[in-house]
Design an enzyme around this catalytic site. Structure first.
Site, PDB file in Angstrom:
ATOM      1  N   LYS A  92       0.844  -1.128   0.030  1.00 24.63           N
ATOM      2  CA  LYS A  92       0.099  -0.009  -0.018  1.00 24.63           C
ATOM      3  C   LYS A  92       0.809   1.382  -0.174  1.00 24.63           C
ATOM      4  O   LYS A  92       0.445   2.253  -0.586  1.00 24.63           O
ATOM      5  CB  LYS A  92      -1.007   0.035   1.174  1.00 24.63           C
ATOM      6  CG  LYS A  92      -2.021  -1.155   1.427  1.00 24.63           C
ATOM      7  CD  LYS A  92      -3.168  -0.714   0.642  1.00 24.63           C
ATOM      8  CE  LYS A  92      -4.299  -2.049   0.603  1.00 24.63           C
ATOM      9  NZ  LYS A  92      -4.174  -3.067   1.608  1.00 24.63           N
ATOM     10  N   GLU A 114      -9.835   6.018   3.028  1.00 28.87           N
ATOM     11  CA  GLU A 114     -10.704   4.735   3.602  1.00 28.87           C
ATOM     12  C   GLU A 114      -9.721   3.662   4.019  1.00 28.87           C
ATOM     13  O   GLU A 114      -8.555   3.479   3.351  1.00 28.87           O
ATOM     14  CB  GLU A 114     -11.759   4.245   2.568  1.00 28.87           C
ATOM     15  CG  GLU A 114     -11.332   3.370   1.673  1.00 28.87           C
ATOM     16  CD  GLU A 114     -10.305   3.995   0.567  1.00 28.87           C
ATOM     17  OE1 GLU A 114     -10.321   5.048   0.434  1.00 28.87           O
ATOM     18  OE2 GLU A 114      -9.266   3.311  -0.045  1.00 28.87           O
ATOM     19  N   SER A 378       1.729  -9.756  -0.644  1.00 30.08           N
ATOM     20  CA  SER A 378       1.316  -8.494  -0.520  1.00 30.08           C
ATOM     21  C   SER A 378       1.651  -7.911   0.554  1.00 30.08           C
ATOM     22  O   SER A 378       2.028  -6.652   0.604  1.00 30.08           O
ATOM     23  CB  SER A 378       0.029  -8.123  -1.101  1.00 30.08           C
ATOM     24  OG  SER A 378      -0.855  -9.056  -0.008  1.00 30.08           O
TER      25      SER A 378
HETATM   26  C1  LIG Z   1      -5.252  -3.996   1.273  1.00 26.90           C
HETATM   27  C2  LIG Z   1      -4.443  -5.309   1.008  1.00 26.90           C
HETATM   28  C3  LIG Z   1      -4.690  -6.099   0.052  1.00 26.90           C
HETATM   29  C4  LIG Z   1      -6.000  -5.948  -0.931  1.00 26.90           C
HETATM   30  O1  LIG Z   1      -5.963  -5.022  -1.675  1.00 26.90           O
HETATM   31  P1  LIG Z   1      -5.575  -4.876  -3.115  1.00 26.90           P
HETATM   32  O2  LIG Z   1      -5.778  -3.401  -3.339  1.00 26.90           O
HETATM   33  O3  LIG Z   1      -6.448  -5.780  -3.670  1.00 26.90           O
HETATM   34  O4  LIG Z   1      -4.121  -5.295  -3.362  1.00 26.90           O
HETATM   35  C5  LIG Z   1      -4.023  -7.069  -0.105  1.00 26.90           C
HETATM   36  N1  LIG Z   1      -2.813  -7.752   0.604  1.00 26.90           N
HETATM   37  C6  LIG Z   1      -2.551  -6.891   1.789  1.00 26.90           C
HETATM   38  C7  LIG Z   1      -1.379  -7.153   2.751  1.00 26.90           C
HETATM   39  C8  LIG Z   1      -3.285  -5.746   1.955  1.00 26.90           C
HETATM   40  O5  LIG Z   1      -2.963  -4.900   2.969  1.00 26.90           O
END
Ligand SMILES: *Cc1c(COP(=O)(O)O)cnc(C)c1O
Length: 395
Positions: A92, A114, A378
């Protein structure tokens, strides 16, 4: 400077995307689009972004060959793009840093955002502290309870946190409130959206800011393994880490697999592309989880970050054209994959990322050892450990 696969002049990816917003917001979106075009064409913007990526975020993130996991699964090699090692613990921050630079170009000193799991709220609060901007973060009341550590972090970073009681008190409701605030304060305020969703130009902007994930991973894999992967996987909430990962591989002969949250498996609880219909949500046309009357449904997933009834329009387009596949994984499957990565690799993943891992294991098991499966890890799981411990203690 924007590469291939652009939306049309109305911000549409095929039949999806566009702008469905009140007139007052149209002008602000035009202004944002102009600033984005200028920034992306300005070498000074890229130089500052690159310096922040290196010194503040910690990029490039490593590409990691998960050797013990691959062996246990017994098929293809599984490689992880380590977005969990970014400052603040997820992808993010890539988006938040870029949008803070854009807000500064717009002369806007107040940011609304948000957040669901709190990762985007923390990223927004972090960059606002770094750039001396005021941060107002909307978060569903239910999410403030299940993501307590991120609530504390946002306070420490100086953000104003507004708990949202409307609806189920989750991400959709927080996004409604952030957009409501922005409509009323658009002269002074930038809306820092956290995913590749919302009205044009947000899906394009967020993709461009997250494309660094796939660009790096593609180059790193070519360098290390001497070849492209057979399949690339990422979890899909709003779709930002997935589109950031997929973009570099769009024109390659590589399977692109987005993994949605299948909840408890009884229904496809947050699997928007799997179980949704085409509708308009948060200013954009895409797949939405809604009932026969078009009422948006409350979703449920063990991972707050995937608990969103919409999805970015470019994913809808990739699904429609068949370029990418979208599949669900359940809470249970994500938990199994979560523990396997902890035990075999010494990496505690975010529950969101564990959904992608669960499917990656299935895909890898169906392929020969010479094949390569690339997964976007992620984020890290620090935020999730209490919730998982509580859940497993009661069983
Ligand atoms: C917010 C988040 C997601 C999902 O958001 P996307 O916009 O679909 O990437 C996935 N993994 C983590 C670790 C997150 O914090």
């Amino acid at each position: 400077m924007i590469g291939t696969h652009q939306p049309d002049s109305l911000g549409r990816f095929g039949a999806f995307g566009g702008r469905f917003v009140p007139e007052t917001v149209m002008a602000a979106l035009d202004e944002l689009q102009a600033a984005v075009n200028e920034a992306l064409a300005d070498p000074a913007f890229h130089a500052e972004r690159d310096a922040l990526a290196r010194d503040f975020i910690g990029r490039p993130t490593p590409l990691y060959y998960a050797e013990r996991l691959s062996e246990a699964v017994g098929g293809a090699q599984i490689w992880l793009k380590r977005e969990d090692l970014n400052h603040t613990g997820a992808h993010k921050i890539n988006n938040a840093v870029g949008q803070a630079l854009i807000a500064r170009r717009l002369g806007k000193r107040r940011i609304v955002a948000e957040t669901g799991a709190g990762q985007h709220g923390v990223a927004a609060a972090t960059v606002c502290a770094r750039f001396g901007l005021d941060a107002v973060v909307y978060m569903g009341l239910e999410d403030t309870r299940r993501q307590r550590p991120n609530v504390v972090r946002m306070h420490m970073l100086g953000a104003e946190l507004v708990p949202v009681t409307a609806g189920a008190g989750t991400l959709k409701d927080a996004m409604n409130e952030a957009i409501r605030d922005w409509i009323a304060s658009v002269e002074t305020t930038h809306y820092m959206i956290g995913s590749a969703a919302g009205p044009h130009p947000y899906p394009l902007l967020v993709r461009e800011l997250q494309a660094v994930i796939g660009d790096e991973a593609r180059a790193q894999l070519l360098d290390r393994a001497g070849r492209l992967p057979d399949a690339v996987l990422a979890c899909v909430g709003g779709g930002s880490n997935a589109i950031g990962m997929f973009h570099a591989f769009r024109d390659d002969d590589v399977r692109l697999i987005g993994v949605e949250a299948g909840g408890d498996g009884a229904q496809l609880h947050a699997a928007t592309l799997g179980g949704g219909r085409v509708s308009i949500l948060h200013g954009s046309r895409s797949y939405v989880l809604a009932d026969g009357e078009g009422q948006v449904l409350e979703t449920h997933s063990i991972s707050a970050g995937l608990d969103y009834p919409g999805v970015g329009p470019e994913h809808a387009h990739l699904k429609e054209t068949g370029r990418a596949e979208y599949v669900p994984e359940t809470d249970e499957a994500a938990l199994v994959a979560f523990h396997r990565l902890c035990r075999l690799e010494g990496i505690i993943p975010a529950l969101e990322s564990a959904h992608a891992l669960a499917r990656a294991e299935r895909v890898a098991a169906s392929l020969p050892p010479a094949a390569i499966v690339l997964v976007c890890l992620s984020g890290r799981g620090d935020k999730d450990v209490d919730a998982i411990a509580d859940r497993e203690a009661v069983r």
